[in-house]
Design a protein around this motif. Structure first.
Motif, mmCIF file in Angstrom:
data_model
loop_
_atom_site.group_PDB
_atom_site.id
_atom_site.type_symbol
_atom_site.label_atom_id
_atom_site.label_comp_id
_atom_site.label_asym_id
_atom_site.label_seq_id
_atom_site.Cartn_x
_atom_site.Cartn_y
_atom_site.Cartn_z
ATOM 1 N N SER A 213 16.216 15.074 -20.797
ATOM 2 C CA SER A 213 16.901 15.221 -19.518
ATOM 3 C C SER A 213 16.097 16.083 -18.559
ATOM 4 N N THR A 214 15.352 17.046 -19.064
ATOM 5 C CA THR A 214 14.465 17.827 -18.208
ATOM 6 C C THR A 214 13.242 17.011 -17.834
ATOM 7 N N SER A 215 12.702 16.295 -18.804
ATOM 8 C CA SER A 215 11.515 15.479 -18.532
ATOM 9 C C SER A 215 11.774 14.458 -17.436
ATOM 10 N N ARG A 216 12.998 13.898 -17.424
ATOM 11 C CA ARG A 216 13.295 12.855 -16.449
ATOM 12 C C ARG A 216 13.249 13.366 -15.012
ATOM 13 N N LEU A 217 13.469 14.662 -14.829
ATOM 14 C CA LEU A 217 13.351 15.206 -13.476
ATOM 15 C C LEU A 217 11.953 14.971 -12.917
ATOM 16 N N PHE A 218 10.957 14.959 -13.803
ATOM 17 C CA PHE A 218 9.574 14.760 -13.381
ATOM 18 C C PHE A 218 9.143 13.288 -13.490
ATOM 19 N N THR A 219 9.513 12.623 -14.599
ATOM 20 C CA THR A 219 9.061 11.243 -14.793
ATOM 21 C C THR A 219 9.749 10.268 -13.839
ATOM 22 N N ASP A 220 11.019 10.497 -13.529
ATOM 23 C CA ASP A 220 11.701 9.620 -12.576
ATOM 24 C C ASP A 220 11.062 9.718 -11.195
ATOM 25 N N TYR A 222 7.998 10.454 -10.650
ATOM 26 C CA TYR A 222 6.692 9.789 -10.755
ATOM 27 C C TYR A 222 6.847 8.277 -10.619
ATOM 28 N N ARG A 223 7.820 7.712 -11.319
ATOM 29 C CA ARG A 223 8.030 6.262 -11.255
ATOM 30 C C ARG A 223 8.440 5.839 -9.852
ATOM 31 N N ALA A 224 9.326 6.608 -9.229
ATOM 32 C CA ALA A 224 9.781 6.255 -7.888
ATOM 33 C C ALA A 224 8.641 6.329 -6.892
ATOM 34 N N ALA A 225 7.782 7.333 -7.023
ATOM 35 C CA ALA A 225 6.643 7.458 -6.110
ATOM 36 C C ALA A 225 5.670 6.318 -6.296
ATOM 37 N N ALA A 226 5.474 5.923 -7.558
ATOM 38 C CA ALA A 226 4.548 4.823 -7.827
ATOM 39 C C ALA A 226 5.079 3.503 -7.292
ATOM 40 N N ALA A 227 6.404 3.333 -7.343
ATOM 41 C CA ALA A 227 6.994 2.071 -6.884
ATOM 42 C C ALA A 227 7.082 1.994 -5.374
ATOM 43 N N ASP A 228 7.425 3.101 -4.731
ATOM 44 C CA ASP A 228 7.674 3.088 -3.287
ATOM 45 C C ASP A 228 6.520 3.631 -2.461
ATOM 46 N N ASP A 257 1.843 24.205 -12.732
ATOM 47 C CA ASP A 257 2.391 22.921 -12.296
ATOM 48 C C ASP A 257 2.691 22.067 -13.528
ATOM 49 N N VAL A 258 3.372 20.948 -13.297
ATOM 50 C CA VAL A 258 3.635 19.953 -14.333
ATOM 51 C C VAL A 258 3.077 18.617 -13.858
ATOM 52 N N GLU A 259 2.206 18.029 -14.651
ATOM 53 C CA GLU A 259 1.618 16.735 -14.308
ATOM 54 C C GLU A 259 2.202 15.648 -15.196
ATOM 55 N N VAL A 260 2.458 14.489 -14.603
ATOM 56 C CA VAL A 260 2.908 13.325 -15.359
ATOM 57 C C VAL A 260 1.694 12.450 -15.627
ATOM 58 N N VAL A 261 1.446 12.176 -16.907
ATOM 59 C CA VAL A 261 0.246 11.448 -17.313
ATOM 60 C C VAL A 261 0.652 10.177 -18.035
ATOM 61 N N GLU A 262 0.064 9.059 -17.634
ATOM 62 C CA GLU A 262 0.323 7.783 -18.312
ATOM 63 C C GLU A 262 -0.527 7.691 -19.570
ATOM 64 N N GLN A 263 0.126 7.348 -20.669
ATOM 65 C CA GLN A 263 -0.561 7.197 -21.949
ATOM 66 C C GLN A 263 -0.329 5.786 -22.474
ATOM 67 N N GLN A 264 -1.406 5.136 -22.885
ATOM 68 C CA GLN A 264 -1.304 3.792 -23.434
ATOM 69 C C GLN A 264 -0.978 3.851 -24.918
ATOM 70 N N THR A 271 3.145 1.481 -21.996
ATOM 71 C CA THR A 271 2.681 2.729 -21.390
ATOM 72 C C THR A 271 3.831 3.725 -21.389
ATOM 73 N N ARG A 272 3.556 4.913 -21.842
ATOM 74 C CA ARG A 272 4.570 5.957 -21.823
ATOM 75 C C ARG A 272 4.106 7.077 -20.890
ATOM 76 N N LEU A 273 5.057 7.867 -20.438
ATOM 77 C CA LEU A 273 4.750 8.962 -19.533
ATOM 78 C C LEU A 273 4.886 10.284 -20.291
ATOM 79 N N ASP A 274 3.818 11.059 -20.309
ATOM 80 C CA ASP A 274 3.815 12.363 -20.951
ATOM 81 C C ASP A 274 3.721 13.451 -19.887
ATOM 82 N N LEU A 275 4.258 14.615 -20.220
ATOM 83 C CA LEU A 275 4.150 15.762 -19.338
ATOM 84 C C LEU A 275 3.050 16.692 -19.834
#
Length: 435
Positions: A213-220, A222-228, A257-264, A271-275
């Motif tokens: 639930s904390t991770s989603r604050l960052f990964t969501d 990231y996904r929204a920025a990538a889509a829009d 800072d916290v970076e969202v990194v795509e991992q294959q 593809t999963r998103l790691d913090l």
């Protein structure tokens, strides 16, 4: 906001016990008041006591009630999955739960009595003008519904001996009932293995045992920025994300800072998103994954998401063992978040258990409750503000007085029995070596 909760015959609780969040000292900014309520309500309560004294069982009973309302219609068949006191014939006796809560400025009372095979009594009362108005009451399968609430008429068709009327009423859009079911359904829980075990047995739904639930604050975001491809992602609360980062930095000043990194994931072709947590030391920076952070930082990270969710929506958060892997400095910060009207504008509440006596220096007398287990194995719950029948002075050093045993609630350490056990073991070892 929760005003009070009472329970009888649940786990180690045999006789009725009550936890009240009614303020004794009302002249504090953290106390919430309502036009239709005489009492002031507290945003937090702490439960102290020895190991196995029943602290967690108070939270468990409250979580059980919320889950029962959510699950009885869809998941209970012929048996009510309660957990009564197991001594003195209590397994053959009924269990009772009573909840007082103010929602949208209106007080509501919900009462429930059950045994293993049927709902014996159930009642929902509202106080829209400070006077009681019974919305429905039920004895066995006989259900009374207040005139004018025709939207609840379908509840009778869904009722079985083990189905809660309030659970069935969730199917119908009646606001007087919906606000209570929504409140119970939104209770968040953290920390206790029992409370967090999940399933349909009538235990509370976990807020987040894992950091998702904390991770989603960052990964969501990231996904929204990538889509829009937008600077402020749509559908994502940028303020919540900023608050999460600020709280994380509070736990570890080295986190930049916290970076969202795509991992294959080659095996699953996904593809999963790691913090990755960015640390800075002087002019250098390095990244670490969550499992590489300290236990305290990990525990704090897991708390951030549920805490912000509770604060944003005015929910009740139950936290078992707040001091587990959490530094007292962070615990105090958590209390401050719920006390402050700026960070808690919607009246979220935190009820937690702890052994950390240093927190008593940051708690008011009406925010502390003590559990003890008697010779009969049953839990008692006592308000510190009324301990021994006399009000505890506001100026009293609560930590020192507690550790001196003035309020009880301390482990009963029988040193003589401990020494006897060690002596017996030593004698046995000597006998074996001499053979």
């Amino acid at each position: 906001m929760l005003i009070r909760f009472a329970v009888r015959n649940h786990r180690s609780i045999m006789v009725p016990v009550e936890l009240s969040l009614v303020a004794v000292d009302t002249d504090r900014p953290s106390v919430r008041t309502f036009d239709r309520l005489i009492e002031g309500v507290l945003p937090l309560a702490a439960i102290y006591g020895p190991n196995a004294s029943g602290k967690s069982n108070v939270l468990d009973a409250l979580g059980w009630l919320g889950a029962a309302v959510r699950d009885s219609l869809r998941a209970w068949d012929d048996v009510i999955p309660r957990d009564p006191f197991r001594f003195h014939g209590s397994t053959q006796q009924s269990s009772e739960y009573e909840l007082d809560v103010v929602i949208d400025g209106i007080r509501n009372t919900y009462r429930l009595e059950v045994n293993d095979t049927e709902v014996l009594y159930e009642e929902l009362i509202s106080y829209p003008e400070r006077r009681p108005r019974t919305l429905f009451s039920r004895e066995g399968t006989e259900l009374y519904i207040r005139r004018g609430l025709s939207g609840l008429s379908g509840v009778r068709e869904l009722l079985t001996p083990v189905t809660l009327a309030l659970s069935a009423a969730r199917r119908f859009d009646v606001k007087e009932v919906r606000r209570v079911t929504s409140y119970l359904d939104s209770i968040l829980t953290l920390g206790s293995r029992r409370i967090l075990r999940g399933g349909v047995g009538g235990v509370a739904r976990p807020a987040s045992l894992f950091p998702s639930s904390t991770s989603r604050l960052f990964t969501d975001a990231y996904r929204a920025a990538a889509a829009d491809d937008a600077p402020i992602p749509r559908g994502v609360d940028a303020q919540q994300m900023a608050m999460a980062l600020s709280l994380l930095r509070f736990a570890d000043l080295g986190i930049e800072d916290v970076e969202v990194v795509e991992q294959q994931d080659a095996s699953l072709e996904t593809t999963r998103l790691d913090l990755h947590f960015v640390h800075r030391a002087g002019r250098e920076s390095a990244t670490f994954q969550l499992h590489e952070e300290s236990d305290g930082t990990q525990a704090w990270f897991r708390l951030i998401g549920p805490t912000l969710r509770a604060l944003r929506n005015g929910r009740l958060l139950l936290l078992d063992e707040i001091d587990a892997s959490l530094h007292p400095r962070l615990s105090v910060r958590l209390l401050d978040l719920f006390r402050s009207r700026q960070t808690n504008p919607r009246g979220a509440q935190l009820i937690f258990t702890t052994h950390d006596t240093t927190l008593l220096g940051d708690l008011n007398r009406d925010e502390v409750w003590l559990t003890e287990k008697g010779d009969d194995g049953a839990t008692t719950v006592t308000a510190l503000a009324e301990f021994g029948g006399d009000l505890v002075r506001r100026s009293l050093n609560l930590e020192r007085a507690y550790l001196q045993g003035r309020f009880g609630g301390l482990p009963d350490l029988d040193e003589s029995r401990l020494l006897d056990a060690f002596s017996t073991a030593a004698e046995a070892a000597n006998d074996e070596s001499s053979e």
